[in-house]
Design an enzyme around this catalytic site. Structure first.
Site, short mmCIF file in Angstrom:
data_model
loop_
_atom_site.label_atom_id
_atom_site.label_comp_id
_atom_site.label_asym_id
_atom_site.label_seq_id
_atom_site.Cartn_x
_atom_site.Cartn_y
_atom_site.Cartn_z
CD GLU A 4 -2.99 -1.34 2.83
OE1 GLU A 4 -2.51 -0.43 3.15
OE2 GLU A 4 -3.29 -2.60 2.76
N PRO A 5 1.73 1.54 -1.17
CG PRO A 5 2.88 1.61 -2.98
CD PRO A 5 2.05 0.39 -2.37
N GLY A 6 2.31 5.14 -0.87
CA GLY A 6 1.52 5.99 -0.63
C GLY A 6 2.25 7.73 -1.29
NE ARG A 7 5.86 9.23 3.92
CZ ARG A 7 5.51 10.68 5.01
NH1 ARG A 7 6.13 11.95 4.81
NH2 ARG A 7 4.69 9.89 5.53
NE ARG B 197 4.49 14.79 5.47
CZ ARG B 197 5.77 15.48 5.86
NH1 ARG B 197 6.46 16.28 5.02
NH2 ARG B 197 6.28 14.74 6.42
CE1 TYR C 73 2.01 14.67 10.64
CE2 TYR C 73 4.26 14.62 9.31
CZ TYR C 73 2.07 14.70 9.27
OH TYR C 73 2.13 14.38 8.06
CB CYS D 145 -3.13 34.79 12.15
SG CYS D 145 -3.62 36.51 11.41
CD GLU D 146 -2.85 29.20 14.59
OE1 GLU D 146 -2.73 29.31 15.61
OE2 GLU D 146 -4.12 29.14 15.17
CE1 TYR E 276 -0.51 11.34 3.97
CE2 TYR E 276 1.45 10.75 3.53
CZ TYR E 276 0.14 9.89 3.82
OH TYR E 276 -0.03 9.02 4.06
#
Length: 416
Positions: free
Chosen positions: A273-276, A312, A316, A343-344, A371
């Protein structure tokens, strides 16, 4: 390898200059390379060529209809975690019979829709889910193909936020409980057992954890065989890492070779199940430097892409390479925090980056294909940016830039 390279100090996407693309389509802008996507899919095909297999692209990594359609045309199956993702696969021309449905919170409506579409199997993550799938299957007069996502308690050696194979994670059924769960399913007339599944984490830069997990799955496979429970596939999930900075992940062939060797004599298919690994380095996010702000402690390069476009780094603390789209010889290099307009305080794309950049010039965040777009939002009522796919010397809009009316098209002013 990807197809974003410099020619005469200018970044190109295949045969097109990134500056020209950003000028044409505006920024922020996601750019994807078709050649890179094809190359990555072919690398997995070659890695698995010696074993019956199904490559299930993880839709959550990037759910663009054009990318899903390309994956389908190359023979991919799909790993989905929601009805919306399954509907996207179907809309893009994907075959539901090559879909596995993962996720810890499948609703009765989602289960029913997936059964009606004839998906390959459900990856079950809890005992209550077994009962839910059985009940829905019975009500529809169907038999649901099921596989247990086994939590093997293997450390993927990755960031805690993307580790999924430990006892402390919410995913899967504990290895020690798996045999009893399979026996329960075998006695259920509404279920058809078809596989064993696991997914221990993402951005793994070594093949050792997945081989360790495979060994545990093989032990379970032998126990199931002894109990007369037939398995037609083992799904080892995804998780192969990519190069964002100085990582040196194995190639798909290196990653899979030991696993293939362990499974070669068994009459089962292998699912991945590859995604990245498919899409991360097939995409970049292009952003324009708006202002260079000199602070007493730090310098800030304020750009037009924010955490709503690429969350991203803020979510994290992911490190992503940021490069100048045009490199100038002998240009002055300064140290910047590259920050967005949201505004963060955590609205940043990268911290302490050495860049030679002037206001009005473009930067590119590399490795943004996974992502990035799929986790983007309208926070601060910012528009979702445009996305294009490059094929050699041609570019195609695969998502138009949102317009302001779309921000509130599903809202109403009521109750006043």
């Amino acid at each position: 390898m990807d197809f974003f390279n410099y020619k005469n100090n200018e970044l190109y996407a295949e045969d097109l200059a990134v500056t020209d693309l950003a000028d044409q389509y505006g920024s922020p802008l996601y750019i994807y390379s078709k050649a890179t996507l094809v190359r990555h899919m072919n690398a997995f095909k070659e890695a698995l060529a010696k074993k019956r297999h199904l490559i299930c692209y993880a839709v959550k990594a990037n759910s663009s209809l054009s990318i899903l359609a390309l994956m389908a045309s190359l023979g991919a199956g799909f790993d989905v975690v929601s009805e919306g993702e399954l509907r996207r696969v179907i809309k893009a021309g994907g075959d539901p019979k090559k879909v596995v449905f993962s996720g810890v919170g499948k609703t009765a409506h989602e289960i029913a829709f997936a059964l009606e579409q004839g998906i390959d199997c459900f990856n079950i993550e809890s005992v209550p889910e077994i009962n839910a799938i059985s009940s829905v299957a019975k009500s529809l007069g169907k038999k649901a193909r099921v596989s247990v996502r086994v939590n093997p308690n293997v450390d993927a050696k990755t960031h805690p936020s993307i580790s999924t194979g430990l006892k402390s994670n919410k995913f899967g059924i504990a290895y020690d409980e798996a045999l009893a769960v399979y026996r329960q399913m075998a006695a259920d007339p509404n279920l058809e057992i078809c596989g064993i599944d696991c997914h221990i984490g993402s951005q793994m830069t070594s093949g050792a954890p997945i081989l360790e997990a495979t060994e545990r799955l093989l032990d379970l496979y032998k126990e199931l065989t002894e109990c007369g429970i037939k398995i037609d596939h083992i799904d080892i999930g995804g998780g192969l890492g990519v190069t964002y900075g100085d990582e040196t992940p194995p190639s798909p062939y290196e990653y899979m070779s030991a696993v293939i060797n362990r499974l070669k004599d068994l009459d089962i298919s292998i699912y991945v199940e590859p995604g990245r690994a498919m899409v991360a380095n097939a995409g970049i996010l292009v952003t324009k430097a708006l202002y260079l702000k000199k602070g007493s402690v730090k310098n800030f390069c304020i750009v037009d892409a924010g955490m709503n476009d690429l969350i991203r780094p803020a979510l994290y603390n992911s490190w992503m390479n940021i490069v100048e789209v045009k490199k100038h010889q002998d240009a002055k290099v300064d140290l910047y925090d590259v920050v967005g307009p949201v505004c963060e305080s955590d609205d940043f794309l990268g911290k302490e980056r050495k860049l030679a950049v002037s206001a009005g010039e473009y930067l590119a965040v590399r490795g943004a294909g996974a992502y990035g777009s799929s986790m983007s939002s309208n926070y601060n009522s910012r528009l979702l940016c445009a996305e294009i796919l490059v094929d050699k010397n041609k570019s195609y809009v695969i998502r138009k830039r949102q317009d302001f009316s779309q921000l509130w098209e599903n809202e109403s002013i009521a109750g006043l």
